[in-house]
Enzyme design. Structure first.
Site, PDB file in Angstrom:
ATOM      1  N   LEU A  18      39.830 -29.204 -18.918  1.00 10.91           N
ATOM      2  CA  LEU A  18      38.427 -29.392 -18.558  1.00 10.91           C
ATOM      3  C   LEU A  18      37.936 -28.356 -17.565  1.00 10.91           C
ATOM      4  O   LEU A  18      36.758 -28.026 -17.545  1.00 10.91           O
ATOM      5  CB  LEU A  18      38.226 -30.792 -17.968  1.00 10.91           C
ATOM      6  CG  LEU A  18      38.588 -31.967 -18.879  1.00 10.91           C
ATOM      7  CD1 LEU A  18      38.376 -33.283 -18.141  1.00 10.91           C
ATOM      8  CD2 LEU A  18      37.777 -31.923 -20.152  1.00 10.91           C
ATOM      9  N   ASP A  20      39.337 -25.172 -14.364  1.00 12.06           N
ATOM     10  CA  ASP A  20      40.396 -24.496 -13.624  1.00 12.06           C
ATOM     11  C   ASP A  20      39.804 -23.948 -12.345  1.00 12.06           C
ATOM     12  O   ASP A  20      38.713 -23.365 -12.353  1.00 12.06           O
ATOM     13  CB  ASP A  20      40.999 -23.362 -14.462  1.00 12.06           C
ATOM     14  CG  ASP A  20      42.137 -22.667 -13.749  1.00 12.06           C
ATOM     15  OD1 ASP A  20      43.210 -23.282 -13.603  1.00 12.06           O
ATOM     16  OD2 ASP A  20      41.950 -21.514 -13.318  1.00 12.06           O
ATOM     17  N   GLY A  21      40.499 -24.157 -11.235  1.00 14.57           N
ATOM     18  CA  GLY A  21      40.005 -23.698  -9.952  1.00 14.57           C
ATOM     19  C   GLY A  21      41.110 -23.091  -9.118  1.00 14.57           C
ATOM     20  O   GLY A  21      42.251 -22.937  -9.571  1.00 14.57           O
ATOM     21  N   CYS A  23      42.534 -24.337  -6.459  1.00 12.35           N
ATOM     22  CA  CYS A  23      43.532 -25.314  -6.025  1.00 12.35           C
ATOM     23  C   CYS A  23      44.333 -25.898  -7.176  1.00 12.35           C
ATOM     24  O   CYS A  23      45.473 -26.322  -6.987  1.00 12.35           O
ATOM     25  CB  CYS A  23      42.851 -26.447  -5.259  1.00 12.35           C
ATOM     26  SG  CYS A  23      41.993 -25.904  -3.777  1.00 12.35           S
ATOM     27  N   GLY A  24      43.752 -25.974  -8.345  1.00  6.39           N
ATOM     28  CA  GLY A  24      44.454 -26.602  -9.451  1.00  6.39           C
ATOM     29  C   GLY A  24      43.618 -26.621 -10.715  1.00  6.39           C
ATOM     30  O   GLY A  24      42.531 -26.043 -10.771  1.00  6.39           O
ATOM     31  N   VAL A  26      42.263 -29.171 -14.164  1.00  8.33           N
ATOM     32  CA  VAL A  26      41.967 -30.543 -14.563  1.00  8.33           C
ATOM     33  C   VAL A  26      42.019 -30.639 -16.080  1.00  8.33           C
ATOM     34  O   VAL A  26      41.494 -29.781 -16.788  1.00  8.33           O
ATOM     35  CB  VAL A  26      40.586 -30.991 -14.043  1.00  8.33           C
ATOM     36  CG1 VAL A  26      40.242 -32.380 -14.557  1.00  8.33           C
ATOM     37  CG2 VAL A  26      40.577 -30.984 -12.524  1.00  8.33           C
ATOM     38  N   ASP A 133      31.089 -30.737   0.540  1.00  9.96           N
ATOM     39  CA  ASP A 133      30.985 -29.919  -0.682  1.00  9.96           C
ATOM     40  C   ASP A 133      30.136 -30.618  -1.736  1.00  9.96           C
ATOM     41  O   ASP A 133      30.441 -30.559  -2.925  1.00  9.96           O
ATOM     42  CB  ASP A 133      32.382 -29.630  -1.236  1.00  9.96           C
ATOM     43  CG  ASP A 133      32.383 -28.467  -2.232  1.00  9.96           C
ATOM     44  OD1 ASP A 133      31.435 -27.651  -2.189  1.00  9.96           O
ATOM     45  OD2 ASP A 133      33.317 -28.379  -3.043  1.00  9.96           O
TER      46      ASP A 133
END
Length: 443
Positions: A18, A20-21, A23-24, A26, A133
């Protein structure tokens, strides 16, 4: 001695990625035991000790925050030094909903979204946390139910400053954060609430700065220069001193949002105040007259009926939309599914006057001796026969290999993706021109 190791993540089957960032990542997944669709957030760094996991800000915050309008953390799994968060899965985020809109939201839809966000935020602040945020991408929606997500930057109110400089996507950052103050408060969340409220009306950001300096300039163009006596943080503006000697073309929020009610304009002005102490709390905002507005007819019924014969075709509303440019340090993980809701089909007749702000339902089967009956759509959502719930397209739960789906605007008439660059509402106020409102059903 034989040791049996049970791998918890074997219970989950990954369906698709779903987001990508930094930190991680999803993923959308399904629990093979219960067939429940969930969102799995996999952290990129390694975790060698359980204590490292439970001390993460996101874990500490979500363990304390249990609320209908805050995303639910269902499970935490550490396997092979990898950390997984199992969340409830939501269909959309507010950013994609706004991006795919062909018409402005109705007042009722905006009040519903804002009320839910403020309720979740009030619960968070009461329990000693502020989000830091808030932005449309972190507001997840399913069947018109909104939940706040992504607590990677959440901070305890009781924790001692200074706080980190990077907080929130630039367009929703409060001035004290832009000015690198390390003593900010939960009022930074309330500024973001005001910016999101304005964006729900305009379908474009209120302060779309291209840099921190440009962000402050755009804020000044709407709010004017800050009062240096009541906003001490403004003195640290020395790195951009030219702003203190600049004359700004004053543009009122009311001029930028001609389709917004006066109560909404007042609330935005209060939330987007230079002085953090003047911004209302989440509880105070919920008690603002904006949330107690009674739906009123813009015209008498008789005047409406006289205009029915002169109806013209509905104009197309062309939206110049944009793609959010991700900042390198941003940890947005996109907890949203590309599931397009199927809108209920109602026979709608709308008044063509530009001043009109209500939808009407024409019931061709109900007639009297003289003329058709026209009814105001003022009944509550639980009234029978008027509103139909929005149904989501069925999700495929087949255990197929992971596939990547593209999220994009619908290819329908009246909707044109003209540019990937961010439109500036200050330069192009026609972007906020009102149009006939679309009906919705609240669950």
């Amino acid at each position: 001695m034989m040791v049996f190791v049970v791998f918890v993540m074997c219970r989950y089957k990954i369906l698709e990625e779903l987001g990508d960032g930094t930190c991680g990542s999803v993923y959308k997944a399904v629990n093979l035991e219960t067939y429940e669709v969930v969102a799995v957030k996999k952290m990129k760094r390694k975790f060698y000790y359980w204590e490292e996991c439970v001390n993460l800000r996101e874990v500490k915050a979500l363990r304390k925050l249990n609320h209908p309008h805050i995303i639910k953390l269902k499970e935490i799994v550490r396997e092979h030094n990898e950390l997984f968060f199992i969340f409830e899965c939501m269909d959309h985020n507010l950013y994609h909903i706004m991006k795919e809109r062909e018409r402005p939201f109705s007042e009722g839809e905006i009040r519903s979204f804002m009320s839910q966000m403020l309720q979740g935020l009030a619960h968070m602040h009461k329990n000693g946390y502020f989000h830091r945020d808030l932005k449309p991408e972190n507001l997840l929606v399913t069947n018109n139910i909104l939940k706040i997500a992504d607590f990677g930057l959440a901070r305890e109110v009781a924790s001692m400053p200074p706080y980190t400089e990077y907080v929130s996507t630039r367009w929703y950052r409060a001035p004290e954060v832009l000015l690198q103050s390390s003593l900010y408060t939960p009022a930074v969340d309330m500024w973001a609430v005001g910016a999101i409220l304005a964006e729900l009306y305009a379908l474009t950001p209120l302060f779309p700065g291209e840099s921190e300096i440009d962000q402050l300039y755009k804020i000044c163009c709407v709010l004017g220069k800050p009062d240096w006596t009541t906003f001490p943080e403004a003195k640290s503006i020395s790195r951009i001193m030219s702003i203190s000697h600049t004359e700004f073309p004053q543009t009122r929020i009311a001029d930028l949002l001609p389709n917004a009610a006066p109560e909404a304009i007042d609330l935005i002005n209060r939330l987007c105040s230079w002085d953090p102490l003047k911004r209302p709390t989440a509880d105070e905002a919920l008690n603002h007259p904006f949330f107690s507005m009674a739906t009123q007819a813009s015209y008498p019924i008789h005047d409406l009926e006289l205009r029915l014969d002169n109806m013209a075709a509905l104009p197309n509303l062309e939206l110049n939309l944009w793609d959010f440019n991700r900042e390198p340090e941003e940890c947005f993980l996109g907890l949203t599914l590309a599931v397009k809701p199927s809108a209920p089909k109602l026979e709608m007749l709308r008044n063509v006057s530009q001043d009109m702000s209500e939808n009407f339902l024409f019931c061709p089967g109900v007639n009297n001796d003289r003329e058709p009956s026209v009814f105001w759509s003022l009944l509550s959502p639980d009234e029978n026969g008027l509103h139909a719930p929005v149904e989501s397209s069925p999700l495929s739960l087949s255990f197929s290999p992971m596939q990547q789906h593209t999220v994009g605007p619908p290819q329908s008439s009246g909707f044109t993706m003209t540019s990937s660059m961010q439109p500036n509402m200050l330069d192009r106020p026609w972007m906020a021109v009102s149009a006939p409102f679309q009906q919705s059903h609240y669950l």
